[in-house]
Every structure is written in C-alpha cells, then in structure tokens.
Design an enzyme around this catalytic site. Structure first.
Site, PDB file in Angstrom:
ATOM      1  N   TYR A 147      68.177 -80.845  58.515  1.00 25.06           N
ATOM      2  CA  TYR A 147      68.030 -82.279  58.802  1.00 25.06           C
ATOM      3  C   TYR A 147      66.568 -82.698  58.636  1.00 25.06           C
ATOM      4  O   TYR A 147      66.254 -83.599  57.855  1.00 25.06           O
ATOM      5  CB  TYR A 147      68.505 -82.545  60.230  1.00 25.06           C
ATOM      6  CG  TYR A 147      68.598 -84.003  60.614  1.00 25.06           C
ATOM      7  CD1 TYR A 147      69.493 -84.857  59.983  1.00 25.06           C
ATOM      8  CD2 TYR A 147      67.810 -84.515  61.642  1.00 25.06           C
ATOM      9  CE1 TYR A 147      69.594 -86.189  60.359  1.00 25.06           C
ATOM     10  CE2 TYR A 147      67.916 -85.850  62.020  1.00 25.06           C
ATOM     11  CZ  TYR A 147      68.811 -86.681  61.378  1.00 25.06           C
ATOM     12  OH  TYR A 147      68.907 -88.005  61.758  1.00 25.06           O
TER      13      TYR A 147
ATOM     14  N   VAL B  13      73.159 -85.916  73.859  1.00 25.89           N
ATOM     15  CA  VAL B  13      72.992 -85.943  75.301  1.00 25.89           C
ATOM     16  C   VAL B  13      73.692 -87.149  75.949  1.00 25.89           C
ATOM     17  O   VAL B  13      74.302 -87.021  77.008  1.00 25.89           O
ATOM     18  CB  VAL B  13      71.489 -85.848  75.683  1.00 25.89           C
ATOM     19  CG1 VAL B  13      70.715 -87.104  75.294  1.00 25.89           C
ATOM     20  CG2 VAL B  13      71.322 -85.558  77.144  1.00 25.89           C
TER      21      VAL B  13
ATOM     22  N   ASN C 217      77.568 -86.568  75.734  1.00 26.84           N
ATOM     23  CA  ASN C 217      77.935 -85.429  76.596  1.00 26.84           C
ATOM     24  C   ASN C 217      77.856 -85.794  78.072  1.00 26.84           C
ATOM     25  O   ASN C 217      78.823 -85.624  78.814  1.00 26.84           O
ATOM     26  CB  ASN C 217      76.988 -84.247  76.351  1.00 26.84           C
ATOM     27  CG  ASN C 217      77.480 -83.350  75.220  1.00 26.84           C
ATOM     28  OD1 ASN C 217      78.431 -83.677  74.531  1.00 26.84           O
ATOM     29  ND2 ASN C 217      76.824 -82.223  75.037  1.00 26.84           N
TER      30      ASN C 217
HETATM   31  N1  UDP Z   1      70.734 -82.005  75.783  1.00 26.65           N
HETATM   32  C1  UDP Z   1      71.122 -81.504  77.027  1.00 26.65           C
HETATM   33  N2  UDP Z   1      72.464 -81.384  77.274  1.00 26.65           N
HETATM   34  C2  UDP Z   1      73.422 -81.741  76.396  1.00 26.65           C
HETATM   35  C3  UDP Z   1      73.027 -82.274  75.141  1.00 26.65           C
HETATM   36  C4  UDP Z   1      71.674 -82.386  74.880  1.00 26.65           C
HETATM   37  O1  UDP Z   1      70.277 -81.166  77.868  1.00 26.65           O
HETATM   38  O2  UDP Z   1      74.616 -81.601  76.717  1.00 26.65           O
HETATM   39  C5  UDP Z   1      69.289 -82.154  75.523  1.00 26.65           C
HETATM   40  C6  UDP Z   1      68.833 -81.546  74.210  1.00 26.65           C
HETATM   41  O3  UDP Z   1      68.520 -80.173  74.371  1.00 26.65           O
HETATM   42  C7  UDP Z   1      67.625 -82.390  73.894  1.00 26.65           C
HETATM   43  C8  UDP Z   1      67.989 -83.765  74.447  1.00 26.65           C
HETATM   44  O4  UDP Z   1      69.017 -83.522  75.402  1.00 26.65           O
HETATM   45  O5  UDP Z   1      66.483 -81.912  74.560  1.00 26.65           O
HETATM   46  C9  UDP Z   1      68.474 -84.753  73.408  1.00 26.65           C
HETATM   47  O6  UDP Z   1      69.459 -84.123  72.655  1.00 26.65           O
HETATM   48  P1  UDP Z   1      70.320 -84.851  71.550  1.00 26.65           P
HETATM   49  O7  UDP Z   1      71.312 -83.828  71.039  1.00 26.65           O
HETATM   50  O8  UDP Z   1      70.905 -86.103  72.085  1.00 26.65           O
HETATM   51  O9  UDP Z   1      69.356 -85.256  70.359  1.00 26.65           O
HETATM   52  P2  UDP Z   1      67.876 -84.873  69.875  1.00 26.65           P
HETATM   53  O10 UDP Z   1      66.997 -85.872  70.519  1.00 26.65           O
HETATM   54  O11 UDP Z   1      67.525 -83.475  70.302  1.00 26.65           O
HETATM   55  O12 UDP Z   1      67.925 -85.018  68.406  1.00 26.65           O
END
Ligand code: UDP
Length: 317
Positions: free
Chosen positions: A152, A194, A197
């Site tokens: 990505y 996040v 979820n």
């Molecule tokens: N994250 C988390 N729990 C979840 C999903 C994501 O703690 O169930 C954390 C993830 O590790 C990151 C942040 O939340 O630090 C944002 O994750 P996301 O997948 O939304 O997108 P990113 O900003 O990393 O592209």
C-alpha cells in the site's frame, strides 16, 4: 452537463463522492471491480439516469468509451491494513500494488486523451511511521519499503510520482490529496479498521481489541468532511500540481478512542490487549494549514457527533 469518472466509486468514500457529485448535477461514471467495495453502497444511485456503473478493473482496462470525461477521481484501492480482515490490502497485496501503479497509469492516459482534470487519492501512509508530528506535506516520510504494509505505502508513493510526472511532462491538470483516517456510514463492518471493529465489538458486548498498549494515536475525519475536501481539491484553479493533506487534526490515542466508543454505545465490553501489528505507525495527525489556505476547508463534524451517526448506521445494518 459535465462528466466525472470515479474509480473506486463503489467503495466507502467513493460512493459518498458519487452521491455528492450527482447532487451537484454531474454525470457520474463509477468504475469498480468490487474486490473491497460493495454494490450495496451504490444501489440507491442505480436509478439515477446520470449514474453509470462500469464493473471493471482499471488495471486491465485502458480505454473507456467515453467521448468526454471532464474529471477523473482515482480512489480505487484496497485501504485497510488489518491482516485479520479478508478485505485488507495485506490480503490483496498484488492487486494493491497494481491498482496504484498500472491502474494510475491507465487512468492518467485516459485523462490525457480526454483532456480531463485528474485527482489522485494518496494517503497518510506515505509518511509511514512518521518521525515528525503533525505531518506536513513537505515531510518525506519514514516507510519500510518491503514490510507487510509496503504494497500500500509504496504503491501510493509510486502513484504520487507518476501523477506528478504527467503534470510535469504533459502539463496534465492533476493534483494529489493525502487522505488521513476517515470513518462514517458505509465503512464496511468487516474491513478490520479500528472504527468499524470497536463499534461493532461494543454493540455486541464483545471485547474491544486494542493492538499494543493503545498509546498510538490517530485523527479521525468524518466522511462528509472528506468528500467536501476532495471536491474542493478538484474544482479549484490553484491545486494543479499540488499535494494536499486532508484529515481531521484532532488527535486521539487508540485507548481513549476505545473508551469513547464504550461510553457512546453504553456497552459492557472489556478491553482486550493484543499484539501490535508490524510497522503500525505510532502517531498520525495531519497538518492541514495548506488545505485551509488553498481550499478554505477544514473538518466541521466533531468526533462524538460523527461516531454517533456511525453507530446508528451499524445498528440499522
Ligand atoms: N487497531 C486496534 N484494534 C483494532 C483495529 C485497529 O487497536 O481492532 C489499531 C491499529 O493497530 C492502529 C489503529 O488502531 O494503531 C488504526 O488502525 P486502522 O486499521 O484503522 O488504520 P491505520 O490508521 O493503521 O491505517
């Protein structure tokens, strides 16, 4: 009537953009292969006589039988980093690499032939795990070039490079926006991010999965604000050849975000700490000085208000 081609128009942000462009009396051609997008996102648009869906892959298709396309928005790409989600770019690494490289090339060629204005949606991920915060457009980033997030991050960086090449070499009227974390209705329930979820875990009183200690930060922008920023970036005389951050500068730790979701859903969920994924950025916060100045844009929807609307959406699913 002018025509907009929206690549990735069946996705979360893309479908809101299609809807908003139709409202402003544009003809909209939506191109999507639906590997991560969803037809239900645009079902309500299909009766609109100004809306055309082309189910296709921009990697393969070079020609569109479009006599005159005035604007091309390139939003086509998987975008979730969560390994556990089938829809994440980690599970579609080649598709992600190719849609942002070959796919961008194909769309730039269409733009050149139809003399269309072009907008490439890049990402805050081009900053990787940033050494400075907030991130300004002039920061070159701190990206692992071959880690699990690299399909990505690196393809988006390539996408920026080829977009700027068409601007410099062919004077193509093109601009790049860098989208920071965006949320809202139509964000797919199972995309692993996040926001989706946490809300769905909280609504079902399941444990809220915090990766790492939750000290990492993100800044969340509501989708209607993002769509407004994208349109302003395209329909502006001063943005050609520019790179502009779009996002909400209100920064929150993931732990605080989890607590907010529990509070707003009145959930009995507990916090469950899990392993932090590889190369997970510790901070993310957009400097939007440039967007404010050139686009006269800044987000209007406060986090709580946007989250309540998103909770409502998932409740009604
Ligand atoms: N994250 C988390 N729990 C979840 C999903 C994501 O703690 O169930 C954390 C993830 O590790 C990151 C942040 O939340 O630090 C944002 O994750 P996301 O997948 O939304 O997108 P990113 O900003 O990393 O592209």
């Amino acid at each position: 009537m002018e025509t907009c081609l929206v690549a990735g128009g069946g996705g979360f942000i893309g479908s809101h953009l299609c809807e908003s462009l139709l409202d402003e009396n544009f003809r909209v051609i939506c191109v999507d292969n639906f590997i991560t997008g969803d037809k239900s996102n645009i079902k309500h648009l299909s009766l609109n006589k100004n809306f055309l869906l082309i189910e296709d892959d921009i990697i393969k298709r070079k020609e569109y039988d479009i006599a005159k396309t005035n604007y091309i928005f390139h939003l086509a790409s998987p975008a979730s980093p969560n390994l556990k989600s089938k829809k994440s770019y980690i599970n579609f690494p080649l598709e992600t690499l190719l849609v942002n490289s070959l796919g961008t090339y194909n769309l730039l060629e269409v733009a050149l032939k139809s003399n269309a204005k072009f907008l490439y949606t890049s990402t805050s991920e081009v900053y990787g795990d940033p050494a400075i915060s907030p991130q300004t457009e002039t920061y070159f980033g701190n990206v692992n070039p071959n880690g699990i997030r690299s399909p990505y991050d690196e393809s988006k960086r390539f996408g920026e490079s080829i977009t700027m090449t068409y601007f410099r070499k062919f004077n193509l009227d093109s601009r790049i926006i860098r989208i920071f974390n965006t949320y809202g209705p139509r964000m797919q329930k199972d995309d692993g991010r996040v926001v989706s979820n946490f809300i769905n875990q909280a609504l079902e009183n399941r444990p809220i999965t915090i990766y790492g200690d939750g000290a990492q930060t993100r800044s969340f922008c509501f989708v209607s604000d993002m769509v407004e920023g994208i349109k302003r970036a395209m329909f502006n005389e001063e943005t050609s050849g520019e790179v502009i951050n779009l996002g909400n500068p209100t920064e929150k730790s993931i732990l605080d975000f989890a607590k907010l979701i529990i509070q707003l859903t009145q959930s009995s969920s507990e916090l469950l700490f899990e392993e932090l994924p590889q190369d997970d950025p510790k901070k993310r916060n957009p400097d939007i000085t440039k967007a404010k100045k050139i686009l006269n844009w800044e987000p209007k929807i406060e986090l709580e208000k946007g989250i309540v609307k998103t909770i409502q959406y998932y409740k009604e699913l």
